[in-house]
Write a protein that holds these residues in place. Structure first.
Motif, PDB file in Angstrom:
ATOM      1  N   ILE A  59      12.654 -10.293   8.812  1.00  0.00           N
ATOM      2  CA  ILE A  59      11.839  -9.245   8.004  1.00  0.00           C
ATOM      3  C   ILE A  59      12.336  -8.068   8.521  1.00  0.00           C
ATOM      4  N   ILE A  60      12.586  -6.960   7.761  1.00  0.00           N
ATOM      5  CA  ILE A  60      12.968  -5.516   8.309  1.00  0.00           C
ATOM      6  C   ILE A  60      11.775  -4.777   7.737  1.00  0.00           C
ATOM      7  N   THR A  61      11.156  -3.834   8.461  1.00  0.00           N
ATOM      8  CA  THR A  61      10.072  -3.028   8.483  1.00  0.00           C
ATOM      9  C   THR A  61      10.749  -1.688   7.793  1.00  0.00           C
ATOM     10  N   ASP A  62       9.773  -0.867   7.049  1.00  0.00           N
ATOM     11  CA  ASP A  62      10.076   0.463   6.591  1.00  0.00           C
ATOM     12  C   ASP A  62      10.267   1.461   7.796  1.00  0.00           C
ATOM     13  N   GLU A  63      10.148   1.029   8.835  1.00  0.00           N
ATOM     14  CA  GLU A  63      10.507   1.871   9.895  1.00  0.00           C
ATOM     15  C   GLU A  63      11.908   1.444  10.447  1.00  0.00           C
ATOM     16  N   GLY A  64      12.517   0.355  10.046  1.00  0.00           N
ATOM     17  CA  GLY A  64      13.778  -0.296  10.397  1.00  0.00           C
ATOM     18  C   GLY A  64      13.683  -1.239  11.632  1.00  0.00           C
ATOM     19  N   GLN A  65      12.701  -1.622  11.945  1.00  0.00           N
ATOM     20  CA  GLN A  65      12.237  -2.608  12.842  1.00  0.00           C
ATOM     21  C   GLN A  65      12.928  -3.915  12.269  1.00  0.00           C
ATOM     22  N   ARG A  66      13.623  -4.862  12.942  1.00  0.00           N
ATOM     23  CA  ARG A  66      13.689  -6.213  12.309  1.00  0.00           C
ATOM     24  C   ARG A  66      13.077  -7.151  13.183  1.00  0.00           C
ATOM     25  N   ILE A  67      12.505  -7.995  12.426  1.00  0.00           N
ATOM     26  CA  ILE A  67      11.631  -9.151  12.928  1.00  0.00           C
ATOM     27  C   ILE A  67      12.205 -10.623  12.661  1.00  0.00           C
ATOM     28  N   ALA A  68      12.510 -11.044  13.597  1.00  0.00           N
ATOM     29  CA  ALA A  68      13.157 -12.369  13.453  1.00  0.00           C
ATOM     30  C   ALA A  68      12.988 -13.375  14.521  1.00  0.00           C
ATOM     31  N   GLU A 105      11.764 -15.949  17.145  1.00  0.00           N
ATOM     32  CA  GLU A 105      10.220 -16.607  17.584  1.00  0.00           C
ATOM     33  C   GLU A 105       8.926 -15.480  17.296  1.00  0.00           C
ATOM     34  N   GLU A 106       9.780 -14.294  17.028  1.00  0.00           N
ATOM     35  CA  GLU A 106       8.576 -13.212  16.647  1.00  0.00           C
ATOM     36  C   GLU A 106       8.060 -13.419  15.333  1.00  0.00           C
ATOM     37  N   LEU A 107       8.758 -13.926  14.443  1.00  0.00           N
ATOM     38  CA  LEU A 107       8.300 -14.449  12.966  1.00  0.00           C
ATOM     39  C   LEU A 107       6.935 -15.259  13.320  1.00  0.00           C
ATOM     40  N   GLU A 108       6.842 -15.895  14.226  1.00  0.00           N
ATOM     41  CA  GLU A 108       5.554 -16.854  14.228  1.00  0.00           C
ATOM     42  C   GLU A 108       4.263 -16.125  14.336  1.00  0.00           C
ATOM     43  N   GLY A 109       4.514 -14.821  15.017  1.00  0.00           N
ATOM     44  CA  GLY A 109       3.251 -14.004  14.869  1.00  0.00           C
ATOM     45  C   GLY A 109       2.948 -12.880  13.800  1.00  0.00           C
ATOM     46  N   VAL A 110       3.717 -13.211  12.565  1.00  0.00           N
ATOM     47  CA  VAL A 110       3.667 -12.550  11.423  1.00  0.00           C
ATOM     48  C   VAL A 110       2.624 -13.070  10.277  1.00  0.00           C
ATOM     49  N   LEU A 111       1.759 -12.641   9.927  1.00  0.00           N
ATOM     50  CA  LEU A 111       1.060 -13.056   8.762  1.00  0.00           C
ATOM     51  C   LEU A 111       1.167 -12.329   7.448  1.00  0.00           C
ATOM     52  N   VAL A 112       1.980 -12.970   6.531  1.00  0.00           N
ATOM     53  CA  VAL A 112       2.528 -12.267   5.283  1.00  0.00           C
ATOM     54  C   VAL A 112       1.318 -12.340   4.343  1.00  0.00           C
ATOM     55  N   LEU A 113       0.875 -11.161   4.041  1.00  0.00           N
ATOM     56  CA  LEU A 113      -0.429 -10.933   3.110  1.00  0.00           C
ATOM     57  C   LEU A 113      -0.176 -11.132   1.485  1.00  0.00           C
ATOM     58  N   GLY A 114       1.222 -11.122   1.312  1.00  0.00           N
ATOM     59  CA  GLY A 114       1.565 -11.208  -0.104  1.00  0.00           C
ATOM     60  C   GLY A 114       2.820 -10.074  -0.540  1.00  0.00           C
ATOM     61  N   LYS A 115       3.493 -10.465  -1.699  1.00  0.00           N
ATOM     62  CA  LYS A 115       4.234  -9.547  -2.211  1.00  0.00           C
ATOM     63  C   LYS A 115       3.938  -8.225  -2.791  1.00  0.00           C
ATOM     64  N   VAL A 116       4.481  -7.178  -2.629  1.00  0.00           N
ATOM     65  CA  VAL A 116       3.751  -5.784  -3.046  1.00  0.00           C
ATOM     66  C   VAL A 116       4.393  -5.849  -4.293  1.00  0.00           C
ATOM     67  N   THR A 117       3.537  -5.662  -5.250  1.00  0.00           N
ATOM     68  CA  THR A 117       3.994  -5.876  -6.788  1.00  0.00           C
ATOM     69  C   THR A 117       4.007  -4.313  -7.424  1.00  0.00           C
ATOM     70  N   TYR A 118       3.271  -3.508  -6.820  1.00  0.00           N
ATOM     71  CA  TYR A 118       3.275  -2.002  -7.375  1.00  0.00           C
ATOM     72  C   TYR A 118       2.602  -1.297  -6.379  1.00  0.00           C
ATOM     73  N   GLU A 119       3.160   0.146  -6.208  1.00  0.00           N
ATOM     74  CA  GLU A 119       2.776   1.079  -5.308  1.00  0.00           C
ATOM     75  C   GLU A 119       2.380   2.353  -6.204  1.00  0.00           C
ATOM     76  N   VAL A 120       1.155   2.622  -6.035  1.00  0.00           N
ATOM     77  CA  VAL A 120       0.458   3.973  -6.505  1.00  0.00           C
ATOM     78  C   VAL A 120       0.592   5.058  -5.582  1.00  0.00           C
ATOM     79  N   MET A 121       1.357   5.886  -5.622  1.00  0.00           N
ATOM     80  CA  MET A 121       1.452   6.927  -4.528  1.00  0.00           C
ATOM     81  C   MET A 121       0.792   8.305  -5.120  1.00  0.00           C
ATOM     82  N   ARG A 122       0.184   8.818  -4.210  1.00  0.00           N
ATOM     83  CA  ARG A 122      -0.310  10.268  -4.233  1.00  0.00           C
ATOM     84  C   ARG A 122       0.776  11.222  -4.366  1.00  0.00           C
ATOM     85  N   VAL A 123       0.505  12.245  -5.287  1.00  0.00           N
ATOM     86  CA  VAL A 123       1.365  13.223  -5.622  1.00  0.00           C
ATOM     87  C   VAL A 123       0.839  14.686  -5.145  1.00  0.00           C
TER      88      VAL A 123
END
Length: 106
Positions: free
Chosen positions: A70-79, A81-99
């Motif tokens: 998994i590659i975070t938005d900050e560029g951190q790579r999680i692979a 044994e580190e993946l064992e501590g990851v809780l996936v909440l779900g797929k981001v389907t939309y982003e509603v951004m402030r303008v």
């Protein structure tokens, strides 16, 4: 009492944000961030390259799925044994951004 208006057949119901972006109401999460709002579907199938919301070491993150990592938005790579501590909440389907930000004092 009168007759029903002939135009009554052409009246449409109001369109809401939920109608547009929430496909599975029972499995949809809204995550508020500084930049806006994420719409996360817990039931959506996640594929390589998808944007996901997750918890890692107590921190809420947004990342993309890669080849066995998994590659975070900050560029951190999680692979590995580190993946064992990851809780996936779900797929981001939309982003509603402030303008617009009102940071000016009143």
């Amino acid at each position: 009492m009168g007759f029903q208006s002939p135009a009554q057949d052409y009246i449409e119901r109001r369109l809401t944000v939920n109608d547009l972006i929430v496909h599975n109401p029972g499995s949809t999460l809204f995550i508020e961030r500084e930049e806006g709002l994420l719409v996360v579907d817990r039931s959506a199938r996640i594929s390589r390259g998808d944007k996901i919301a997750l918890m890692h070491e107590g921190v809420s993150l947004v990342a993309r799925t890669g080849e066995h990592c998994i590659i975070t938005d900050e560029g951190q790579r999680i692979a590995g044994e580190e993946l064992e501590g990851v809780l996936v909440l779900g797929k981001v389907t939309y982003e509603v951004m402030r303008v617009w930000h009102d940071d000016s004092p009143v």
